[in-house]
Motif scaffolding. Sequence first.
Motif, PDB file in Angstrom:
ATOM      1  N   LYS A  55      -2.346  18.165 -52.932  1.00  0.00           N
ATOM      2  CA  LYS A  55      -3.633  18.973 -52.806  1.00  0.00           C
ATOM      3  C   LYS A  55      -3.631  19.404 -51.458  1.00  0.00           C
ATOM      4  O   LYS A  55      -3.872  18.812 -50.413  1.00  0.00           O
ATOM      5  CB  LYS A  55      -4.748  18.312 -53.347  1.00  0.00           C
ATOM      6  CG  LYS A  55      -5.844  18.972 -53.519  1.00  0.00           C
ATOM      7  CD  LYS A  55      -6.980  18.216 -54.012  1.00  0.00           C
ATOM      8  CE  LYS A  55      -8.257  18.918 -54.074  1.00  0.00           C
ATOM      9  NZ  LYS A  55      -9.288  18.216 -54.655  1.00  0.00           N
ATOM     10  N   LYS A  56      -4.036  20.761 -51.355  1.00  0.00           N
ATOM     11  CA  LYS A  56      -4.184  21.520 -50.027  1.00  0.00           C
ATOM     12  C   LYS A  56      -5.578  21.624 -49.790  1.00  0.00           C
ATOM     13  O   LYS A  56      -6.523  21.991 -50.696  1.00  0.00           O
ATOM     14  CB  LYS A  56      -3.338  22.951 -49.732  1.00  0.00           C
ATOM     15  CG  LYS A  56      -1.902  22.703 -49.813  1.00  0.00           C
ATOM     16  CD  LYS A  56      -1.209  24.091 -49.538  1.00  0.00           C
ATOM     17  CE  LYS A  56       0.253  23.740 -49.543  1.00  0.00           C
ATOM     18  NZ  LYS A  56       1.077  25.190 -48.946  1.00  0.00           N
ATOM     19  N   HIS A  57      -5.973  21.322 -48.574  1.00  0.00           N
ATOM     20  CA  HIS A  57      -7.284  21.521 -48.029  1.00  0.00           C
ATOM     21  C   HIS A  57      -7.227  22.885 -47.246  1.00  0.00           C
ATOM     22  O   HIS A  57      -6.329  23.209 -46.530  1.00  0.00           O
ATOM     23  CB  HIS A  57      -7.799  20.371 -47.067  1.00  0.00           C
ATOM     24  CG  HIS A  57      -8.068  19.197 -47.716  1.00  0.00           C
ATOM     25  ND1 HIS A  57      -9.092  18.962 -48.558  1.00  0.00           N
ATOM     26  CD2 HIS A  57      -7.054  18.144 -47.878  1.00  0.00           C
ATOM     27  CE1 HIS A  57      -8.920  17.613 -49.056  1.00  0.00           C
ATOM     28  NE2 HIS A  57      -7.885  17.267 -48.710  1.00  0.00           N
ATOM     29  N   HIS A  58      -8.383  23.686 -47.472  1.00  0.00           N
ATOM     30  CA  HIS A  58      -8.438  25.092 -46.943  1.00  0.00           C
ATOM     31  C   HIS A  58      -9.758  24.816 -45.899  1.00  0.00           C
ATOM     32  O   HIS A  58     -10.768  24.733 -46.285  1.00  0.00           O
ATOM     33  CB  HIS A  58      -8.760  26.105 -48.178  1.00  0.00           C
ATOM     34  CG  HIS A  58      -7.741  26.261 -48.987  1.00  0.00           C
ATOM     35  ND1 HIS A  58      -6.637  26.774 -48.559  1.00  0.00           N
ATOM     36  CD2 HIS A  58      -7.401  25.911 -50.129  1.00  0.00           C
ATOM     37  CE1 HIS A  58      -5.880  27.029 -49.339  1.00  0.00           C
ATOM     38  NE2 HIS A  58      -6.221  26.273 -50.546  1.00  0.00           N
ATOM     39  N   TRP A  59      -9.247  24.638 -44.620  1.00  0.00           N
ATOM     40  CA  TRP A  59     -10.119  24.245 -43.592  1.00  0.00           C
ATOM     41  C   TRP A  59     -10.372  25.527 -42.819  1.00  0.00           C
ATOM     42  O   TRP A  59      -9.254  26.197 -42.701  1.00  0.00           O
ATOM     43  CB  TRP A  59      -9.785  22.995 -42.948  1.00  0.00           C
ATOM     44  CG  TRP A  59      -9.640  21.706 -43.411  1.00  0.00           C
ATOM     45  CD1 TRP A  59      -8.715  21.537 -44.289  1.00  0.00           C
ATOM     46  CD2 TRP A  59     -10.610  20.882 -43.351  1.00  0.00           C
ATOM     47  NE1 TRP A  59      -8.953  20.237 -44.788  1.00  0.00           N
ATOM     48  CE2 TRP A  59     -10.008  19.650 -44.408  1.00  0.00           C
ATOM     49  CE3 TRP A  59     -11.868  20.736 -42.898  1.00  0.00           C
ATOM     50  CZ2 TRP A  59     -10.921  18.428 -44.504  1.00  0.00           C
ATOM     51  CZ3 TRP A  59     -12.533  19.415 -42.895  1.00  0.00           C
ATOM     52  CH2 TRP A  59     -12.261  18.592 -43.621  1.00  0.00           C
ATOM     53  N   ALA A  60     -11.408  25.854 -42.417  1.00  0.00           N
ATOM     54  CA  ALA A  60     -11.531  27.033 -41.458  1.00  0.00           C
ATOM     55  C   ALA A  60     -11.434  26.514 -40.196  1.00  0.00           C
ATOM     56  O   ALA A  60     -11.910  25.451 -39.652  1.00  0.00           O
ATOM     57  CB  ALA A  60     -13.124  27.567 -41.673  1.00  0.00           C
ATOM     58  N   LYS A  61     -10.596  27.199 -39.350  1.00  0.00           N
ATOM     59  CA  LYS A  61     -10.367  26.896 -37.946  1.00  0.00           C
ATOM     60  C   LYS A  61     -11.700  27.641 -37.239  1.00  0.00           C
ATOM     61  O   LYS A  61     -11.891  28.909 -37.436  1.00  0.00           O
ATOM     62  CB  LYS A  61      -8.970  27.675 -37.493  1.00  0.00           C
ATOM     63  CG  LYS A  61      -7.920  26.701 -38.029  1.00  0.00           C
ATOM     64  CD  LYS A  61      -6.664  27.364 -37.629  1.00  0.00           C
ATOM     65  CE  LYS A  61      -5.495  26.434 -38.478  1.00  0.00           C
ATOM     66  NZ  LYS A  61      -4.302  26.778 -37.780  1.00  0.00           N
TER      67      LYS A  61
END
Length: 70
Positions: free
Chosen positions: A4-10
Amino acid sequence: MNKKKHHWAKMLVRLPPPLKAWVVEEAERNCASHNSEVIRCVRERMEREKAAASLAKAKLRGVAASAAAE
């Protein structure tokens, strides 16, 4: 393997040196990364503000109930 990939905002954040030093010290004290310390602080602030807003709403409801009872 299905990870499962997390979509984190940079986000680039510029900190004044004393604040950066504090984050580094806290991270070391908590055996955590600098990033996780910043996230912890922001989350704590969010929770305090949510709690304060809930308390303010409860007080307003109490005042309205008192006024209606009079």
